[in-house]
Design a protein around this motif. Sequence first.
Motif, PDB file in Angstrom:
ATOM      1  N   GLU A 103       2.341   2.929 -12.768  1.00 45.76           N
ATOM      2  CA  GLU A 103       1.521   2.131 -12.093  1.00 45.76           C
ATOM      3  C   GLU A 103       1.717   2.676 -10.421  1.00 45.76           C
ATOM      4  OE1 GLU A 103       2.097  -2.107 -12.187  1.00 45.76           O
ATOM      5  OE2 GLU A 103       1.629  -2.232 -14.472  1.00 45.76           O
ATOM      6  N   GLU A 147      -1.359   4.697  -8.308  1.00 49.67           N
ATOM      7  CA  GLU A 147      -1.867   4.087  -6.994  1.00 49.67           C
ATOM      8  C   GLU A 147      -1.734   5.286  -6.165  1.00 49.67           C
ATOM      9  OE1 GLU A 147      -3.646   1.252  -6.432  1.00 49.67           O
ATOM     10  OE2 GLU A 147      -3.350   0.545  -8.588  1.00 49.67           O
ATOM     11  N   GLN A 178      -6.809   2.648 -15.274  1.00 52.20           N
ATOM     12  CA  GLN A 178      -5.351   2.046 -15.053  1.00 52.20           C
ATOM     13  C   GLN A 178      -4.348   2.925 -15.859  1.00 52.20           C
ATOM     14  OE1 GLN A 178      -5.358  -2.029 -15.978  1.00 52.20           O
ATOM     15  NE2 GLN A 178      -4.823  -1.682 -18.181  1.00 52.20           N
ATOM     16  N   LYS A 186      -4.210   7.983  -7.015  1.00 55.58           N
ATOM     17  CA  LYS A 186      -5.635   7.500  -6.637  1.00 55.58           C
ATOM     18  C   LYS A 186      -5.755   7.424  -5.251  1.00 55.58           C
ATOM     19  CE  LYS A 186      -8.496   3.321  -7.060  1.00 55.58           C
ATOM     20  NZ  LYS A 186      -8.582   1.925  -7.781  1.00 55.58           N
ATOM     21  N   LYS A 187      -4.900   7.253  -4.399  1.00 54.22           N
ATOM     22  CA  LYS A 187      -5.063   7.252  -2.958  1.00 54.22           C
ATOM     23  C   LYS A 187      -5.050   8.718  -2.231  1.00 54.22           C
ATOM     24  CE  LYS A 187      -3.109   5.981   1.563  1.00 54.22           C
ATOM     25  NZ  LYS A 187      -2.334   4.960   2.354  1.00 54.22           N
ATOM     26  N   GLU A 220       0.850  -1.092   0.036  1.00 54.83           N
ATOM     27  CA  GLU A 220       0.051   0.048  -0.042  1.00 54.83           C
ATOM     28  C   GLU A 220       0.819   1.096   0.012  1.00 54.83           C
ATOM     29  OE1 GLU A 220      -3.394   2.187   2.723  1.00 54.83           O
ATOM     30  OE2 GLU A 220      -2.430   0.314   3.377  1.00 54.83           O
TER      31      GLU A 220
END
Length: 803
Positions: free
Chosen positions: A344, A348, A369, A351-352, A299
């Motif tokens: 990638e 991520e 994506q 996005k968070k 994460e």
Amino acid sequence: MKYNHKIIENKWQKIWEESKCFCARDDSVAPKFYALVEFPYPSGQGLHVGHPRPYTALDVVARKRRMMGYNVLYPIGFDAFGLPTENYAIKNHIHPEIVTKNNITHFRRQLKAFGLSFDWDREVDTTNPSYYKWTQWIFLQLFKHNLAYKKEMAVNFCTSCRCVLANEEVVKGACERCGSEVIQKIKSQWMLKITEYAERLIKDLDLVNYPERVKAQQRNWIGRSEGALVKFQVSGGDNIEIYTTRPDTLFGATYLVLSPEHPILSKWEDKISNLQDLKNYQTQAAKKSEFERVELAKEKTGIKLENIFAIHPVTGTAIPIFISDYVLASYGTGAIMAVPAHDERDFEFAKKFNLPKIEVVAGGDIDKQAFTDCNSGVIVNSGFLNGLGVNDAKLMMINWLESNNKGKKKVNYKLRDWVFSRQRYWGEPIPIVYCEKCGYVPLPESELPLKLPKIESYEPAVTGESPLAGVEDWVNTSCPKCAGSAKRETDTMPQWAGSSWYFLRYIDPKNSEEFAGMGALKHWLPVDWYNGGMEHTTLHLLYSRFWYKFLFDIGIVPTPEPYTKRTSHGMILGESGEKMSKSRGNVVNPDDVIEAYGADTLRLYEMFIGDYEKAAPWNAAGIKGCRHFLERYWNLQNIIEEKNFVREELSSNFHKTIKKVTEDIEALKFNTAIAALMALINEIYTLGSITKEELKIFTLLLYPFAPHITEEVWHSVAGDEVCLGLQRKWPAYDEGKCKDDFIEIALQVNGKIQSRKVIAASLEANEAICLAKRDEKVVQAIAEKNIIKEIYVKGRLVNIVVK
């Protein structure tokens, strides 16, 4: 007489040792062959049956090369510094020097029991002061040429071993040695500037004969990339430099990410309004290993720096700055531009934290994506780059950056400088003192070796300090430069140090004036054939090539590369196919195998077990089969005829076998070479007898694999009691007698085998195709079809393509 391996092997090992028949000569006019195997680490457990595989393989080659007239250097030694010995010493309260001496004695006995043709007069031990004197000397040369330096940095720290580990020694976040957790610590460390040699370490792979996968591992580890260094102005007047391989995507950069250790953060402390959040995050990041930090699946975490921002160098827009542990201070500049539409991890992270994504390479759906497969894409949303292909856009953006003084073209490497300090006792002392006035000062070369002091406690402090730090009468010294008070360096060198140049010391091991004389070095270098494990084809090979290239640059070795050829072997696994380990209880002790079946049986089996370059499970039945073959060979003496020629009915078989064994040994196809010998012995027993000449030839071919029994049989047949490999020439073959009169070929239709047929080897293509088309199964397969093409691959197959 029954075959008694114990008597025979003891006898010949004694003869070899007393006659020194495997000692290489520096003054020989014969062509030289330097065969090198990775020297072993002498652990307390001793050797298991996996260890003899590489030693025997190169021994087979070395013995054959001697018979071909080469002056062969095949040396051995012991890589004896290191953590396992020190940990054992701590646990059992025995000095590491005593542990090492006992372990080497045990290993030496085992190695000699295998019947290996090592030149024992050249044995080296990395813990011997006469050896590590020159390890220290090489370090001093690196220091004097500004390739060794000390630096405060975040390092990998093993919580169990209590010492710093190189990045290469951390596997999945754990210590390679003990498996314990690895954390990050800020420590002052000695570093070697291997990055100065990155380009040559890649380029000079073109000069050597390594398997392509080994070259690929070296190239991937060095990680050369081309891109751009880009300057982002920061509010308040500073600049942040980032390195990117994708300057074509610069218009898509929507935020910057800095590593938690980035030095500029301390400069901004009075500007960052959420400073405590930053400090807390830095504390948490320090507890993670580099592996944990860069793991793709983890994460994403981070902190936005409040009250400070960056200015996009092209668009002039303000973009936020984050810190995150997936960015490492030690790679690139310790900062990245984030292009979430096309990366990638950036996707991520964006996005968070609800950050914008800008598509700059057409072709994907960035709402779902990141579009990363974009080497052939077209640039969009990028101002003056729009409509260009990726490669053209890279060049144009770099030109723009350079023209506007906002960046430049840059070649970068993933390779980082080598962390060379270890906070342990059992290693080479670093011959440097620290003086408050003069800084770091090298020890005079006349004072080498700097020996380890005798101490009672070898355990590192909880803080990670070396045990040597507590030996005040050793630590406190005078500065070689100003004669003032000074302190010795208390860290020691890593185990890699002694193994980075050992092949050079083999060449001149008794030399007390230099690490090796140039005359001897010119005679033997480069190493002709270096064999070792695949696990060492990245790090050890890289480190030793680096040291050697440095020595070449300062004029004390004669060639640009140390090894002409490198090969690797597969592991021998337990019977269940798992790696042999004490904890699994599947370790096979070679001493037990030699006791029951003999060293020749063990050698033969390890060469016959399968493809040499692939892993193979141990099989007790296979050992018995190899023993049976040697007994059949031994019993040929009972059916010998006193004839000094090869019979006509076996002539072709012998020539084919000589050719097969000759070529297969050089190609490391030991299993098929042995299979050829097994097939030949079957032919001999079918005839019921063997001539004296046939037995001599068979003995010479088997000798490299099973030297003890063949020496004994040769002595019995020919009467010689000398080293067979030095006195007899390798058998020659006649190419004309290796050809078959008849061969079996495959008959195919549309690439599928329908039948097989034995044909005359001399048949022309049209004749072979005609025969194939008359075969019953082929006739059925091509019935009512149109023949499109007819192919004959001589000696292998006929393929008829139909529709």
